[in-house]
Design a protein around this motif. Structure first.
Motif, PDB file in Angstrom:
ATOM      1  N   ASN A   1       0.858  -1.242   0.234  1.00  0.00           N
ATOM      2  CA  ASN A   1       0.004   0.136  -0.025  1.00  0.00           C
ATOM      3  C   ASN A   1       0.953   1.245  -0.163  1.00  0.00           C
ATOM      4  N   GLY A   2       2.044   0.959  -0.919  1.00  0.00           N
ATOM      5  CA  GLY A   2       2.695   2.283  -0.892  1.00  0.00           C
ATOM      6  C   GLY A   2       2.537   3.467  -1.946  1.00  0.00           C
ATOM      7  N   ILE A   3       3.694   4.204  -2.206  1.00  0.00           N
ATOM      8  CA  ILE A   3       3.516   5.162  -3.086  1.00  0.00           C
ATOM      9  C   ILE A   3       4.482   4.937  -4.136  1.00  0.00           C
ATOM     10  N   LEU A   4       4.240   4.968  -5.494  1.00  0.00           N
ATOM     11  CA  LEU A   4       5.330   4.834  -6.374  1.00  0.00           C
ATOM     12  C   LEU A   4       5.794   6.032  -6.998  1.00  0.00           C
ATOM     13  N   LEU A   5       7.021   6.095  -7.141  1.00  0.00           N
ATOM     14  CA  LEU A   5       7.576   7.633  -7.948  1.00  0.00           C
ATOM     15  C   LEU A   5       8.496   6.968  -8.721  1.00  0.00           C
ATOM     16  N   ARG A   6       8.919   7.791 -10.066  1.00  0.00           N
ATOM     17  CA  ARG A   6       9.932   7.482 -10.929  1.00  0.00           C
ATOM     18  C   ARG A   6      10.821   8.770 -10.939  1.00  0.00           C
ATOM     19  N   SER A   7      12.036   8.187 -11.605  1.00  0.00           N
ATOM     20  CA  SER A   7      13.046   9.120 -12.017  1.00  0.00           C
ATOM     21  C   SER A   7      13.317   9.133 -13.442  1.00  0.00           C
ATOM     22  N   PRO A   8      13.367  10.390 -14.104  1.00  0.00           N
ATOM     23  CA  PRO A   8      12.912  11.502 -13.711  1.00  0.00           C
ATOM     24  C   PRO A   8      11.654  11.777 -13.237  1.00  0.00           C
ATOM     25  N   PRO A   9      11.236  12.482 -12.298  1.00  0.00           N
ATOM     26  CA  PRO A   9       9.986  13.054 -11.928  1.00  0.00           C
ATOM     27  C   PRO A   9       8.955  13.516 -12.981  1.00  0.00           C
ATOM     28  N   ALA A  10       7.694  13.337 -12.840  1.00  0.00           N
ATOM     29  CA  ALA A  10       6.832  13.611 -13.995  1.00  0.00           C
ATOM     30  C   ALA A  10       7.020  15.190 -14.233  1.00  0.00           C
ATOM     31  N   CYS A  11       7.248  15.878 -13.645  1.00  0.00           N
ATOM     32  CA  CYS A  11       7.262  17.350 -13.659  1.00  0.00           C
ATOM     33  C   CYS A  11       8.536  17.946 -14.824  1.00  0.00           C
ATOM     34  N   ILE A  12       9.344  16.748 -14.904  1.00  0.00           N
ATOM     35  CA  ILE A  12      10.374  17.288 -15.803  1.00  0.00           C
ATOM     36  C   ILE A  12      10.604  16.158 -16.887  1.00  0.00           C
ATOM     37  N   SER A  13       9.860  15.120 -16.799  1.00  0.00           N
ATOM     38  CA  SER A  13       9.994  13.986 -17.736  1.00  0.00           C
ATOM     39  C   SER A  13       9.786  14.548 -19.135  1.00  0.00           C
ATOM     40  N   GLN A  14       8.954  15.287 -19.321  1.00  0.00           N
ATOM     41  CA  GLN A  14       8.670  15.531 -20.667  1.00  0.00           C
ATOM     42  C   GLN A  14       9.928  16.395 -21.580  1.00  0.00           C
ATOM     43  N   TRP A  15      11.102  16.635 -20.820  1.00  0.00           N
ATOM     44  CA  TRP A  15      12.099  17.306 -21.347  1.00  0.00           C
ATOM     45  C   TRP A  15      13.161  16.607 -21.640  1.00  0.00           C
ATOM     46  N   ARG A  16      12.843  15.013 -21.315  1.00  0.00           N
ATOM     47  CA  ARG A  16      14.122  13.987 -21.407  1.00  0.00           C
ATOM     48  C   ARG A  16      14.816  14.284 -22.807  1.00  0.00           C
ATOM     49  N   THR A  17      13.654  14.177 -24.110  1.00  0.00           N
ATOM     50  CA  THR A  17      14.351  14.217 -25.158  1.00  0.00           C
ATOM     51  C   THR A  17      15.124  15.441 -25.511  1.00  0.00           C
ATOM     52  N   VAL A  18      14.796  16.408 -24.992  1.00  0.00           N
ATOM     53  CA  VAL A  18      15.756  17.689 -25.371  1.00  0.00           C
ATOM     54  C   VAL A  18      17.013  17.514 -25.028  1.00  0.00           C
ATOM     55  N   PHE A  19      17.257  17.034 -23.411  1.00  0.00           N
ATOM     56  CA  PHE A  19      18.524  16.921 -22.828  1.00  0.00           C
ATOM     57  C   PHE A  19      19.363  15.708 -23.333  1.00  0.00           C
ATOM     58  N   ASP A  20      18.559  14.423 -23.864  1.00  0.00           N
ATOM     59  CA  ASP A  20      19.420  13.451 -24.375  1.00  0.00           C
ATOM     60  C   ASP A  20      19.936  13.589 -25.478  1.00  0.00           C
ATOM     61  N   ASP A  21      19.707  14.869 -26.214  1.00  0.00           N
ATOM     62  CA  ASP A  21      20.229  15.074 -27.363  1.00  0.00           C
ATOM     63  C   ASP A  21      21.683  16.279 -27.266  1.00  0.00           C
ATOM     64  N   GLU A  22      21.702  16.355 -25.880  1.00  0.00           N
ATOM     65  CA  GLU A  22      22.795  17.497 -25.584  1.00  0.00           C
ATOM     66  C   GLU A  22      24.026  16.863 -25.225  1.00  0.00           C
ATOM     67  N   ARG A  23      25.224  17.534 -25.067  1.00  0.00           N
ATOM     68  CA  ARG A  23      26.447  16.904 -24.581  1.00  0.00           C
ATOM     69  C   ARG A  23      26.193  16.193 -23.105  1.00  0.00           C
ATOM     70  N   THR A  24      27.086  15.175 -22.850  1.00  0.00           N
ATOM     71  CA  THR A  24      27.298  14.458 -21.764  1.00  0.00           C
ATOM     72  C   THR A  24      27.075  15.282 -20.443  1.00  0.00           C
ATOM     73  N   PRO A  25      27.977  16.292 -20.134  1.00  0.00           N
ATOM     74  CA  PRO A  25      27.725  16.884 -18.886  1.00  0.00           C
ATOM     75  C   PRO A  25      26.408  17.406 -18.710  1.00  0.00           C
ATOM     76  N   ILE A  26      25.892  18.158 -19.657  1.00  0.00           N
ATOM     77  CA  ILE A  26      24.508  18.805 -19.581  1.00  0.00           C
ATOM     78  C   ILE A  26      23.552  17.839 -19.429  1.00  0.00           C
ATOM     79  N   LYS A  27      23.439  16.754 -20.274  1.00  0.00           N
ATOM     80  CA  LYS A  27      22.642  15.728 -20.109  1.00  0.00           C
ATOM     81  C   LYS A  27      22.436  15.170 -18.650  1.00  0.00           C
ATOM     82  N   ARG A  28      23.732  14.731 -18.097  1.00  0.00           N
ATOM     83  CA  ARG A  28      23.816  14.207 -16.796  1.00  0.00           C
ATOM     84  C   ARG A  28      23.368  15.340 -15.654  1.00  0.00           C
ATOM     85  N   ALA A  29      23.486  16.532 -15.975  1.00  0.00           N
ATOM     86  CA  ALA A  29      22.858  17.577 -14.872  1.00  0.00           C
ATOM     87  C   ALA A  29      21.435  17.513 -14.977  1.00  0.00           C
TER      88      ALA A  29
END
Length: 255
Positions: A84-112
């Motif tokens: 009866n827990g609470i399920l969370l994911r990383s990255p959280p929903a409030c920023i997950s829509q920007w994954r594709t933007v950062f996945d195309d960036e250079r490694t240091p920015i992507k990891r940030a």
């Protein structure tokens, strides 16, 4: 602007540079690219709203790590329902829509971006763990393992040595009670991926095409400390895996 590490010269120090060691270093890295990447400014705004040094509530926080198709989605949902827990994911929903933007960036920015997601997620964990057990689908260990594997070329022995600082949990990030690493053999994992038929991420394509990269990711997971990963063979049936996982939770977490 942040530069990519020179080809042919990756190693322990470049792995550290790819991974911001603290929230303050992370903010600095995001500010450096915010003018060019509007989404970085948005992530930074969310990060600035997070209180420093998040404190966990009285309920346990359990993280599930592992490569794609190791059963994290199935197991986390089953554990959430059982406890009866609470399920969370990383990255959280409030920023997950920007994954594709950062996945195309250079490694240091992507990891940030992914590191920022962990600190933002920590705020959600702090609140949720006052209400119920918290189950998390990936957290800091994923960010670290992929960063280390990406910034290190060659075989497993070319990784930063065990006990290197790059495997240490950040001192200013809320720490879970238990981290479970789900593993299956490579052939079974590929079979599951093909059965799912989902579009592959860049890193998933690299995992499939480059067995050395996959081995570096898995070994990086195993070298994480404070907290270390408890490895779980996710090859058996869903029911057997869930039974094993619940036994480990009972052993390591107090309710």
């Amino acid at each position: 602007m942040l530069g990519r590490c020179a080809p042919g010269s990756p190693g322990p120090r470049s792995a550290v540079r790819a991974l911001p060691p603290s929230a303050s270093a992370l903010r600095q890295r995001l500010r450096q690219c915010a003018e060019r990447i509007p989404e970085a400014e948005a992530v930074l705004d969310l990060l600035e709203k997070c209180p420093e040094h998040q404190k966990k509530g009285s309920f346990p926080v359990i993280v599930f790590e592992g490569l794609d198709a190791t059963g994290k989605t199935t197991v986390t949902q089953a554990v959430k329902d059982t406890l009866n827990g609470i399920l969370l994911r990383s990255p959280p929903a409030c920023i997950s829509q920007w994954r594709t933007v950062f996945d195309d960036e250079r490694t240091p920015i992507k990891r940030a971006f992914y590191a920022a997601g962990n600190y933002i997620l920590a705020s959600e964990i702090a609140k949720a763990s006052t209400q119920a057990p918290v189950i998390i689908d990936r957290y800091w260990h994923s960010t670290a393992a992929y960063a280390i594997a990406t910034e290190t070329s060659g075989e497993v022995q070319d990784l930063p040595p065990a006990q290197d600082e790059v495997y240490q949990w950040p001192e200013d990030l809320l720490k879970p009670d238990l981290v479970l690493l789900l593993t299956v053999d490579p052939e079974e994992r590929v079979r599951r991926l093909q059965h799912r038929g989902l579009e592959k991420t860049k890193e998933e394509a690299e995992l499939e095409a480059n067995s050395l990269f996959r081995q570096r990711v898995e070994e990086s997971y195993r070298r994480m400390v404070n907290p270390a990963c408890q490895e779980v063979d996710a090859s058996p049936s869903k029911e057997e895996v869930l039974k094993t996982v619940l036994q480990l939770i009972k052993k390591h977490c107090a309710f």
